[in-house]
Scaffold this active site. Structure first.
Site, PDB file in Angstrom:
ATOM      1  N   LYS A 295       5.063  -8.850  16.409  1.00  0.00           N
ATOM      2  CA  LYS A 295       5.364  -9.877  15.929  1.00  0.00           C
ATOM      3  C   LYS A 295       5.395 -11.475  16.686  1.00  0.00           C
ATOM      4  CE  LYS A 295       7.320  -7.621  12.697  1.00  0.00           C
ATOM      5  NZ  LYS A 295       7.005  -8.312  11.366  1.00  0.00           N
TER       6      LYS A 295
ATOM      7  N   LEU B 232      20.302   2.546  13.888  1.00  0.00           N
ATOM      8  CA  LEU B 232      22.096   3.171  14.355  1.00  0.00           C
ATOM      9  C   LEU B 232      22.384   3.031  12.643  1.00  0.00           C
ATOM     10  CD1 LEU B 232      24.521   3.430  15.356  1.00  0.00           C
ATOM     11  CD2 LEU B 232      24.819   0.806  15.786  1.00  0.00           C
TER      12      LEU B 232
ATOM     13  N   LYS C 275       7.127  -1.113  11.148  1.00  0.00           N
ATOM     14  CA  LYS C 275       8.265  -1.142  12.396  1.00  0.00           C
ATOM     15  C   LYS C 275       8.566  -0.614  13.241  1.00  0.00           C
ATOM     16  CE  LYS C 275      11.566  -0.244   8.804  1.00  0.00           C
ATOM     17  NZ  LYS C 275      12.682  -0.232   7.889  1.00  0.00           N
TER      18      LYS C 275
ATOM     19  N   ASN D  74       0.675  -1.014  -0.233  1.00  0.00           N
ATOM     20  CA  ASN D  74       0.015   0.249  -0.055  1.00  0.00           C
ATOM     21  C   ASN D  74       1.042   1.332   0.262  1.00  0.00           C
ATOM     22  OD1 ASN D  74       0.884  -0.314   2.545  1.00  0.00           O
ATOM     23  ND2 ASN D  74      -0.970  -0.141   3.768  1.00  0.00           N
TER      24      ASN D  74
ATOM     25  N   TYR E 157       5.511  -3.022  19.297  1.00  0.00           N
ATOM     26  CA  TYR E 157       5.188  -3.851  17.673  1.00  0.00           C
ATOM     27  C   TYR E 157       6.135  -4.963  18.209  1.00  0.00           C
ATOM     28  CZ  TYR E 157       9.082  -5.243  14.013  1.00  0.00           C
ATOM     29  OH  TYR E 157      10.024  -5.177  13.293  1.00  0.00           O
TER      30      TYR E 157
ATOM     31  N   TYR F 134      14.440 -11.647  12.008  1.00  0.00           N
ATOM     32  CA  TYR F 134      15.748 -10.937  10.964  1.00  0.00           C
ATOM     33  C   TYR F 134      16.815 -10.767  12.587  1.00  0.00           C
ATOM     34  CZ  TYR F 134      12.730 -10.810   7.996  1.00  0.00           C
ATOM     35  OH  TYR F 134      11.932 -11.176   6.676  1.00  0.00           O
TER      36      TYR F 134
ATOM     37  N   SER G 150      11.576 -11.335  13.742  1.00  0.00           N
ATOM     38  CA  SER G 150      12.556 -10.375  14.164  1.00  0.00           C
ATOM     39  C   SER G 150      12.945 -10.852  15.941  1.00  0.00           C
ATOM     40  CB  SER G 150      11.315  -8.756  14.556  1.00  0.00           C
ATOM     41  OG  SER G 150      12.889  -8.406  15.651  1.00  0.00           O
TER      42      SER G 150
ATOM     43  N   ASN H 104       4.945   3.230   3.289  1.00  0.00           N
ATOM     44  CA  ASN H 104       6.635   3.137   4.595  1.00  0.00           C
ATOM     45  C   ASN H 104       7.286   2.760   2.685  1.00  0.00           C
ATOM     46  OD1 ASN H 104       7.583   4.216   6.071  1.00  0.00           O
ATOM     47  ND2 ASN H 104       9.123   2.038   7.054  1.00  0.00           N
TER      48      ASN H 104
ATOM     49  N   ASN I 192      19.702  -7.555  12.444  1.00  0.00           N
ATOM     50  CA  ASN I 192      19.607  -6.205  12.318  1.00  0.00           C
ATOM     51  C   ASN I 192      19.841  -6.707  10.962  1.00  0.00           C
ATOM     52  OD1 ASN I 192      20.074  -6.058  15.455  1.00  0.00           O
ATOM     53  ND2 ASN I 192      20.297  -4.314  14.794  1.00  0.00           N
TER      54      ASN I 192
HETATM   55  P1  NAD Z   1      10.213  -1.678   5.318  1.00  0.00           P
HETATM   56  O1  NAD Z   1       8.442  -0.372   5.993  1.00  0.00           O
HETATM   57  O2  NAD Z   1      10.544  -1.195   3.908  1.00  0.00           O
HETATM   58  O3  NAD Z   1       8.664  -2.215   4.690  1.00  0.00           O
HETATM   59  C1  NAD Z   1       7.743  -2.438   5.623  1.00  0.00           C
HETATM   60  C2  NAD Z   1       6.589  -2.381   3.298  1.00  0.00           C
HETATM   61  O4  NAD Z   1       5.734  -3.371   4.074  1.00  0.00           O
HETATM   62  C3  NAD Z   1       6.556  -0.781   3.029  1.00  0.00           C
HETATM   63  O5  NAD Z   1       7.340  -1.024   1.661  1.00  0.00           O
HETATM   64  C4  NAD Z   1       5.162  -0.893   3.125  1.00  0.00           C
HETATM   65  O6  NAD Z   1       4.305   0.062   2.780  1.00  0.00           O
HETATM   66  C5  NAD Z   1       3.983  -1.869   3.374  1.00  0.00           C
HETATM   67  N1  NAD Z   1       2.702  -2.109   4.289  1.00  0.00           N
HETATM   68  C6  NAD Z   1       3.078  -1.619   5.493  1.00  0.00           C
HETATM   69  N2  NAD Z   1       1.671  -1.803   5.936  1.00  0.00           N
HETATM   70  C7  NAD Z   1       0.967  -2.743   5.102  1.00  0.00           C
HETATM   71  C8  NAD Z   1      -0.199  -2.817   4.917  1.00  0.00           C
HETATM   72  N3  NAD Z   1      -1.429  -2.784   5.296  1.00  0.00           N
HETATM   73  N4  NAD Z   1      -0.313  -3.135   3.045  1.00  0.00           N
HETATM   74  C9  NAD Z   1       0.309  -3.404   2.211  1.00  0.00           C
HETATM   75  N5  NAD Z   1       1.689  -2.644   2.365  1.00  0.00           N
HETATM   76  C10 NAD Z   1       1.394  -2.175   3.762  1.00  0.00           C
HETATM   77  O7  NAD Z   1      10.441  -2.326   6.221  1.00  0.00           O
HETATM   78  P2  NAD Z   1      11.475  -3.821   5.908  1.00  0.00           P
HETATM   79  O8  NAD Z   1      12.625  -2.992   6.874  1.00  0.00           O
HETATM   80  O9  NAD Z   1      11.287  -3.786   4.943  1.00  0.00           O
HETATM   81  O10 NAD Z   1      10.977  -5.217   7.254  1.00  0.00           O
HETATM   82  C11 NAD Z   1       9.998  -5.709   6.409  1.00  0.00           C
HETATM   83  C12 NAD Z   1       9.189  -6.705   7.291  1.00  0.00           C
HETATM   84  O11 NAD Z   1      10.591  -6.863   8.409  1.00  0.00           O
HETATM   85  C13 NAD Z   1       8.770  -6.045   8.611  1.00  0.00           C
HETATM   86  O12 NAD Z   1       7.862  -6.077   8.774  1.00  0.00           O
HETATM   87  C14 NAD Z   1       9.190  -5.527   9.807  1.00  0.00           C
HETATM   88  O13 NAD Z   1       8.836  -5.188  11.229  1.00  0.00           O
HETATM   89  C15 NAD Z   1      10.382  -6.914   9.500  1.00  0.00           C
HETATM   90  N6  NAD Z   1      11.818  -6.606   9.968  1.00  0.00           N
HETATM   91  C16 NAD Z   1      11.970  -5.911  10.721  1.00  0.00           C
HETATM   92  C17 NAD Z   1      13.295  -5.254  10.780  1.00  0.00           C
HETATM   93  C18 NAD Z   1      14.441  -3.736   9.827  1.00  0.00           C
HETATM   94  O14 NAD Z   1      15.440  -3.820  11.003  1.00  0.00           O
HETATM   95  N7  NAD Z   1      14.173  -3.484   9.176  1.00  0.00           N
HETATM   96  C19 NAD Z   1      14.147  -6.159  11.661  1.00  0.00           C
HETATM   97  C20 NAD Z   1      13.153  -7.496  12.183  1.00  0.00           C
HETATM   98  C21 NAD Z   1      11.855  -7.362  11.014  1.00  0.00           C
HETATM   99  C1  UD1 Z   2      15.799  -1.825  17.179  1.00  0.00           C
HETATM  100  C2  UD1 Z   2      14.012  -2.080  17.685  1.00  0.00           C
HETATM  101  C3  UD1 Z   2      14.302  -3.695  17.802  1.00  0.00           C
HETATM  102  C4  UD1 Z   2      14.182  -4.005  16.768  1.00  0.00           C
HETATM  103  C5  UD1 Z   2      15.470  -3.624  15.791  1.00  0.00           C
HETATM  104  C6  UD1 Z   2      15.512  -4.116  14.058  1.00  0.00           C
HETATM  105  C7  UD1 Z   2      13.571  -0.587  19.296  1.00  0.00           C
HETATM  106  C8  UD1 Z   2      13.951   0.010  20.689  1.00  0.00           C
HETATM  107  N1  UD1 Z   2      14.487  -1.841  19.443  1.00  0.00           N
HETATM  108  O1  UD1 Z   2      16.295  -2.315  17.900  1.00  0.00           O
HETATM  109  O2  UD1 Z   2      12.260  -3.970  17.243  1.00  0.00           O
HETATM  110  O3  UD1 Z   2      13.823  -5.561  16.556  1.00  0.00           O
HETATM  111  O4  UD1 Z   2      15.734  -2.497  15.427  1.00  0.00           O
HETATM  112  O5  UD1 Z   2      15.206  -4.203  13.457  1.00  0.00           O
HETATM  113  O6  UD1 Z   2      13.957   0.814  18.861  1.00  0.00           O
HETATM  114  N2  UD1 Z   2      21.967   3.060  18.767  1.00  0.00           N
HETATM  115  C9  UD1 Z   2      22.183   4.708  18.896  1.00  0.00           C
HETATM  116  N3  UD1 Z   2      22.275   5.560  18.450  1.00  0.00           N
HETATM  117  C10 UD1 Z   2      21.323   5.588  17.349  1.00  0.00           C
HETATM  118  C11 UD1 Z   2      20.579   4.594  17.458  1.00  0.00           C
HETATM  119  C12 UD1 Z   2      20.437   3.223  17.937  1.00  0.00           C
HETATM  120  O7  UD1 Z   2      23.219   4.564  19.794  1.00  0.00           O
HETATM  121  O8  UD1 Z   2      20.787   6.732  17.653  1.00  0.00           O
HETATM  122  C13 UD1 Z   2      22.277   2.245  19.557  1.00  0.00           C
HETATM  123  C14 UD1 Z   2      20.530   1.592  20.157  1.00  0.00           C
HETATM  124  O9  UD1 Z   2      21.159   2.156  21.375  1.00  0.00           O
HETATM  125  C15 UD1 Z   2      21.734   0.161  20.684  1.00  0.00           C
HETATM  126  C16 UD1 Z   2      21.727  -0.069  18.200  1.00  0.00           C
HETATM  127  O10 UD1 Z   2      22.642   1.175  18.514  1.00  0.00           O
HETATM  128  O11 UD1 Z   2      22.623  -0.365  20.813  1.00  0.00           O
HETATM  129  C17 UD1 Z   2      21.509  -0.511  17.500  1.00  0.00           C
HETATM  130  O12 UD1 Z   2      19.786   0.396  17.524  1.00  0.00           O
HETATM  131  P1  UD1 Z   2      19.081  -0.054  16.695  1.00  0.00           P
HETATM  132  O13 UD1 Z   2      19.774   0.140  15.077  1.00  0.00           O
HETATM  133  O14 UD1 Z   2      18.007   0.620  16.863  1.00  0.00           O
HETATM  134  O15 UD1 Z   2      18.569  -1.262  16.542  1.00  0.00           O
HETATM  135  P2  UD1 Z   2      18.099  -2.094  17.704  1.00  0.00           P
HETATM  136  O16 UD1 Z   2      18.332  -1.266  19.445  1.00  0.00           O
HETATM  137  O17 UD1 Z   2      18.382  -3.608  17.854  1.00  0.00           O
END
Ligand code: NAD
Ligand code: UD1
Length: 336
Positions: free
Chosen positions: A151, A198, A83, A31, A147, A175, A123, A34, A177
């Protein structure tokens, strides 16, 4: 045909390339709440092929039925979801509605069309504050924010779906990071506004969009006091989905797998690796701990190797170089 929900997003767009390379035919459903279609246009250039795309919401039964009527969907990779941890604390109902309700509608329509294979984006957040590291798949589960709870609930929902109907083939990918970008530097992570994570924050600091990085805490029980995480290249992560699809038909139970490298790096180690890869200075200041953060989180990736024949191949320098190429070529993301 593989349905990729959320396929225009960060991980989804990279997975489209991996699917194409492995010979899978796929359709993207998103949709664009994001993301933008620009990511898919750029993927089309990389794979030199038109991408099938349907714009719609996973919460809409009509939208989902349209996909399943238009295409014969054999399996689903389910990325679509919101997310942002902080936003989920402010707006829990938005997260429960989008992520959980959306998944329920998707599963309902999958059943209607007898599509029973799904790979779900979970996640490492489901491990809460792990009692030890590296983290194995059988560690206790918990979570500290809405969030994370979406999951965990969706994992449980999918396990119930399997209990009720053993024909379902389900892979839960946890996943760690995800960072980095496709080596072309044309697609990557494009966070809205100020990044929470980060790596995008470091990259935006290096490119001059942010003045300095706040390092959230330097008094953790880690190598240098800053938080340690398992950063994994998004291209490796994408490949994990392809391997899952290649194995899914043979499953006889719900498969739950960590996708991580097994290596933990501290915030300061990330800063210095990025400086080396980019040749730019990343200014930082030590700030208080971020609420809800844990000291260290990294995977035991051995089960993924055993069951999916998958392991991460890209090292930290490649993650930083590729993030930098994307960031410096596209300082304002897809709107550059
Ligand atoms: P992202 O936001 O870039 O991608 C998610 C996509 O889903 C977006 O394109 C958004 O437009 C679409 N979307 C959201 N809600 C929707 C809906 N109701 N209908 C249709 N489309 C919808 O995020 P990402 O980083 O690519 O993450 C993908 C998945 O992996 C997510 O479920 C996220 O929670 C999970 N995940 C991400 C991370 C991370 O750090 N990026 C870590 C662990 C898990
Ligand atoms: C975050 C999410 C988690 C998600 C994961 C992967 C939070 C509280 N948790 O976790 O749910 O599954 O991303 O997408 O948001 N840091 C800094 N300065 C910053 C940003 C981060 O010091 O500006 C540090 C954090 O304290 C951490 C590390 O960098 O120690 C990584 O942070 P981040 O990238 O946000 O990932 P997670 O904390 O693992």
């Amino acid at each position: 045909m593989v349905l990729v929900t959320g396929g225009a997003g960060y991980i989804g767009s990279h997975t489209c390339i991996a699917l194409d390379e492995a010979g899978f035919d796929f359709v993207v459903f998103d949709n664009l709440c994001n993301s933008s279609q620009e990511s898919l246009k750029r993927v089309e250039k990389i794979i030199n092929k038109k991408i099938k795309f349907i714009e719609g919401d996973i919460r809409s039964k009509e939208d989902m039925q349209k996909v399943f009527t238009t295409y014969k969907i054999d399996s689903v990779i389910h990325f679509a979801g919101l997310k942002a941890v902080g936003e989920s604390v402010e707006l829990p109902l938005k997260y429960y509605d989008n992520n959980i309700n959306g998944t329920l509608v998707l599963l309902d329509v999958m059943k209607e069309y007898k599509c029973k294979k799904i790979v779900f984006s979970s996640s490492a957040t489901v491990y809460g504050d792990p009692h030890t590291t590296p983290i194995k798949e059988d560690f206790p589960l918990s979570c500290t924010n809405p969030y994370g709870r979406t999951k965990l609930f969706i994992e449980e929902i999918l396990r119930d779906v399997y209990r009720a109907d053993n024909d379902f083939k389900i892979v839960l990918l946890r996943y760690f990071n995800p960072v980095g970008a496709h080596e072309s530097g044309t697609i990557g992570e494009d966070p809205n506004g100020k990044p929470n994570n980060l790596m995008p924050f470091i990259a935006q600091t290096a490119v001059g969009k942010r003045e300095f990085l706040s390092v959230f805490g330097d008094d953790y029980d880690t190598v240098d006091g800053t938080g340690v995480r398992d950063y994994i290249h998004v291209v490796d992560l994408a490949q994990g989905h392809v391997n899952s699809l290649q194995k899914i038909a043979a499953l006889d139970s719900v498969l739950t797998v960590n996708l991580g490298t097994g290596n933990g790096y501290s915030v300061l180690e990330m800063v210095s690796a990025f400086e080396k890869a980019s040749g730019k200075k990343v200014a930082y200041k030590i700030a208080p701990r971020r609420e809800g953060d844990i000291a260290a989180c990294f995977a035991d990736p051995s089960y993924a190797k055993e069951v999916l024949q998958w392991q991460a191949t890209k090292e930290l320098n490649e993650m930083c170089e590729d993030s930098w190429r994307w960031q410096s070529n596209n300082p304002n993301g897809y709107s550059s």
